[in-house]
Design an enzyme around this catalytic site. Structure first.
Site, mmCIF file in Angstrom:
data_model
loop_
_atom_site.group_PDB
_atom_site.id
_atom_site.type_symbol
_atom_site.label_atom_id
_atom_site.label_comp_id
_atom_site.label_asym_id
_atom_site.label_seq_id
_atom_site.Cartn_x
_atom_site.Cartn_y
_atom_site.Cartn_z
ATOM 1 N N GLU A 77 0.659 -1.519 0.383
ATOM 2 C CA GLU A 77 -0.234 0.147 -0.064
ATOM 3 C C GLU A 77 0.856 1.339 -0.028
ATOM 4 O O GLU A 77 2.415 1.060 1.321
ATOM 5 C CB GLU A 77 -1.563 0.006 1.861
ATOM 6 N N CYS A 104 3.339 8.320 1.385
ATOM 7 C CA CYS A 104 3.838 7.484 2.887
ATOM 8 C C CYS A 104 4.439 6.281 1.827
ATOM 9 O O CYS A 104 3.466 6.164 1.350
ATOM 10 C CB CYS A 104 3.049 6.469 3.434
ATOM 11 N N CYS A 129 6.748 -7.167 7.020
ATOM 12 C CA CYS A 129 7.596 -6.690 8.221
ATOM 13 C C CYS A 129 8.166 -7.953 8.545
ATOM 14 O O CYS A 129 7.000 -8.736 9.745
ATOM 15 C CB CYS A 129 6.940 -5.713 8.653
ATOM 16 N N CYS A 185 6.668 -5.685 15.293
ATOM 17 C CA CYS A 185 6.353 -4.493 16.682
ATOM 18 C C CYS A 185 4.470 -5.644 17.075
ATOM 19 O O CYS A 185 3.648 -5.149 16.356
ATOM 20 C CB CYS A 185 6.194 -3.258 16.295
ATOM 21 N N CYS A 198 1.152 -3.206 15.479
ATOM 22 C CA CYS A 198 0.919 -2.908 14.166
ATOM 23 C C CYS A 198 0.636 -3.779 13.246
ATOM 24 O O CYS A 198 0.941 -5.008 13.316
ATOM 25 C CB CYS A 198 2.859 -2.696 13.836
ATOM 26 N N GLY A 220 6.352 -2.431 5.766
ATOM 27 C CA GLY A 220 8.326 -2.417 6.044
ATOM 28 C C GLY A 220 9.083 -1.645 7.127
ATOM 29 O O GLY A 220 8.575 -0.940 7.114
ATOM 30 N N SER A 240 12.119 6.165 8.268
ATOM 31 C CA SER A 240 11.466 6.103 9.556
ATOM 32 C C SER A 240 12.003 4.446 9.513
ATOM 33 O O SER A 240 11.875 3.805 9.279
ATOM 34 C CB SER A 240 9.710 6.146 10.227
ATOM 35 N N SER A 243 11.054 4.813 16.010
ATOM 36 C CA SER A 243 9.663 4.624 17.036
ATOM 37 C C SER A 243 10.870 3.606 17.774
ATOM 38 O O SER A 243 11.032 2.496 17.812
ATOM 39 C CB SER A 243 9.528 3.709 15.566
ATOM 40 N N LEU A 244 10.217 4.715 18.772
ATOM 41 C CA LEU A 244 10.516 4.528 20.413
ATOM 42 C C LEU A 244 9.375 4.122 21.235
ATOM 43 O O LEU A 244 9.910 2.761 20.966
ATOM 44 C CB LEU A 244 11.377 5.893 20.675
ATOM 45 N N HIS A 245 8.325 4.369 21.019
ATOM 46 C CA HIS A 245 7.073 4.321 21.736
ATOM 47 C C HIS A 245 7.057 2.907 23.402
ATOM 48 O O HIS A 245 6.049 2.994 24.100
ATOM 49 C CB HIS A 245 7.136 2.603 20.679
ATOM 50 N N CYS A 261 -1.489 5.145 9.943
ATOM 51 C CA CYS A 261 -0.016 3.899 10.559
ATOM 52 C C CYS A 261 -0.188 3.360 10.797
ATOM 53 O O CYS A 261 -1.686 3.242 12.350
ATOM 54 C CB CYS A 261 0.480 5.458 11.582
HETATM 55 N N1 SAH Z 1 9.088 -0.372 10.264
HETATM 56 C C1 SAH Z 1 9.336 1.354 10.230
HETATM 57 C C2 SAH Z 1 7.923 2.534 9.259
HETATM 58 C C3 SAH Z 1 6.814 2.124 9.482
HETATM 59 S S1 SAH Z 1 5.578 2.225 10.205
HETATM 60 C C4 SAH Z 1 9.284 1.605 11.653
HETATM 61 O O1 SAH Z 1 8.588 1.011 12.250
HETATM 62 O O2 SAH Z 1 9.222 3.128 12.071
HETATM 63 C C5 SAH Z 1 5.555 4.009 10.884
HETATM 64 C C6 SAH Z 1 4.606 3.975 12.013
HETATM 65 O O3 SAH Z 1 4.021 4.051 12.474
HETATM 66 C C7 SAH Z 1 5.944 3.885 13.191
HETATM 67 O O4 SAH Z 1 6.165 5.276 14.026
HETATM 68 C C8 SAH Z 1 4.810 2.933 13.660
HETATM 69 O O5 SAH Z 1 5.205 2.406 14.747
HETATM 70 C C9 SAH Z 1 3.632 3.456 13.820
HETATM 71 N N2 SAH Z 1 2.965 2.596 14.124
HETATM 72 C C10 SAH Z 1 2.821 1.304 13.626
HETATM 73 N N3 SAH Z 1 1.917 0.731 13.982
HETATM 74 C C11 SAH Z 1 0.524 1.605 14.313
HETATM 75 C C12 SAH Z 1 -0.799 1.846 15.021
HETATM 76 N N4 SAH Z 1 -1.709 0.705 15.060
HETATM 77 N N5 SAH Z 1 -0.890 2.730 15.349
HETATM 78 C C13 SAH Z 1 -0.757 4.320 15.264
HETATM 79 N N6 SAH Z 1 0.670 4.157 14.945
HETATM 80 C C14 SAH Z 1 1.333 2.857 14.436
#
Ligand code: SAH
Length: 371
Positions: free
Chosen positions: A104, A117, A124, A128, A131, A172, A204, A226-228, A346
């Protein structure tokens, strides 16, 4: 949308694509067919500035050369399986990348810019916990042509609007497909090609530390991480690659990267998950990690997808988290979800992926399932 935007794959089967080809290779290609190196620049202008995918239309090349190019190479774009328009103007394309796989691409229009985007992999492998892409598993890396095709295709279809920013935040992990992503990034910021400024191209990453160091040397574009989570204990669960490259190591790479950019800021993405990582004490820990550093935080309300185990933090928790970061001296923004009515926000990008991993990263690094 011009009808010729989509070239059927059988027409081009087996031919090498010029899309995404690094400049030195493109020059070499023209030299090999007895042409001057400047032909590469001419064709780049057609591909990346005029988004032309039909050699016959490239009127500053001789008819013979146009014919030869069409016989030897292709500019075919992946077939579009589905186009969706969100009420907020966001657009999403589902692209067929063969063998039943689809990825996509999302376009997000804003008053002064248009952000595209793009996806770098079918699926991937990073697994995570929150995701949608990770949930589907991993199939394969996209080629440079497949990655660049997304930019050319969207540019054609959104005209007269334009793509002013490109973010590798689709499906990815771009730094896990470094070999194919790097040439695309270089073309995106090359004046002779796409011509965007470095600030307008963002990689990212979930934290593939060795490739962050490599990127710093190769092509210093904007970096989002992507710290989280503010602790290794929690991040190990949410972003399993943390067990390989923990927070301290990741942040070290970030500060090195920022130093090479004359201290431009790194964006830290932080998806807010109800009751998991959204408390005020956790916000304070985040302040400790990032204060007085070239960092800004982008808080992302969790976007739900079918089968997701998490919930989006309630608005008061989001506000309190944001306020704590601001009080601590950080710059923080809250991302407004765009295109969530068409699952283009996202983490909602799932495409169509057949998982080819036997063991998921989350399990592997836990040692839970190593057979
Ligand atoms: N693999 C890369 C890029 C893809 S995701 C990365 O991890 O950065 C782009 C962003 O969306 C990342 O910060 C990811 O953690 C976030 N993301 C993933 N799943 C999500 C969700 N369900 N809701 C909101 N953000 C999400």
């Amino acid at each position: 949308m011009p009808a010729s935007a989509v070239t059927l794959p059988e027409k081009s089967a087996g031919l090498p694509s010029l899309l995404g080809m690094p400049v030195p290779r493109l020059i070499e290609f023209f030299e090999n067919v007895g042409e001057k190196p400047y032909r590469a620049r001419q064709v780049m202008r057609w591909m990346y500035q005029r988004h032309e995918t039909d050699f016959a239309a490239m009127t500053d090349l001789s008819a013979a050369l146009r014919k030869q190019l069409a016989q030897m190479t292709t500019l075919a774009l992946p077939p579009v399986l589905k186009r969706e328009h969100s009420d907020d103007g966001t657009r999403k394309w589902l692209l067929d990348v063969g063998a039943g796989q689809a990825v996509e691409t999302v376009y997000i229009p804003e008053p002064n810019r248009g952000t595209l985007c793009i996806s770098s992999q079918a699926g991937c492998a990073l697994d995570c916990a929150f995701c949608a892409t990770g949930h589907q598993g991993f199939n394969r890396n996209l080629s440079s042509a497949e990655i660049m095709s997304q930019v050319v295709l969207a540019s054609r279809e959104v005209a007269p609007a334009s793509v002013t920013n490109v973010v590798f935040m689709g499906m990815g992990e771009p730094l896990a497909n470094y070999r194919n992503v790097l040439p695309v990034v270089q073309l995106l910021i090359d004046d002779q090609a796409y011509g965007l400024s470095r600030r307008r191209v963002t990689i990212s990453t979930a934290g593939v530390v060795p490739q962050i160091h490599k990127l710093a040397g190769d092509c210093n574009v904007a970096l989002a991480v992507s710290l989280h989570a503010p602790t290794d204990e929690l991040r190990n669960r949410l972003v399993p690659i943390n067990r390989v490259h923990p927070i301290a190591e990741l942040l070290d790479a970030c500060w090195t990267y920022a130093a090479g950019q004359a201290s431009r800021q790194i964006t830290f993405e932080y998806v807010l998950l109800d009751g998991v990582n959204d408390s005020v004490p956790q916000a304070r820990l985040l302040v400790k990690l990032l204060r007085n550093r070239p960092a800004k935080v982008n808080l992302i309300p969790f976007n739900a997808f079918p089968e997701s185990a998490f919930k989006c933090s309630p608005q008061p928790a989001i506000d309190a988290f944001w306020q704590t970061l601001m009080n601590g001296g950080l710059i923080a923004t809250i991302r407004r979800p765009r295109g969530d009515d068409i699952a283009a926000a996202c983490g909602q990008l799932a495409g169509r992926v057949r998982d080819r991993q036997r063991v998921r990263l989350g399990d592997r690094v836990m040692g839970a399932s190593s057979s």
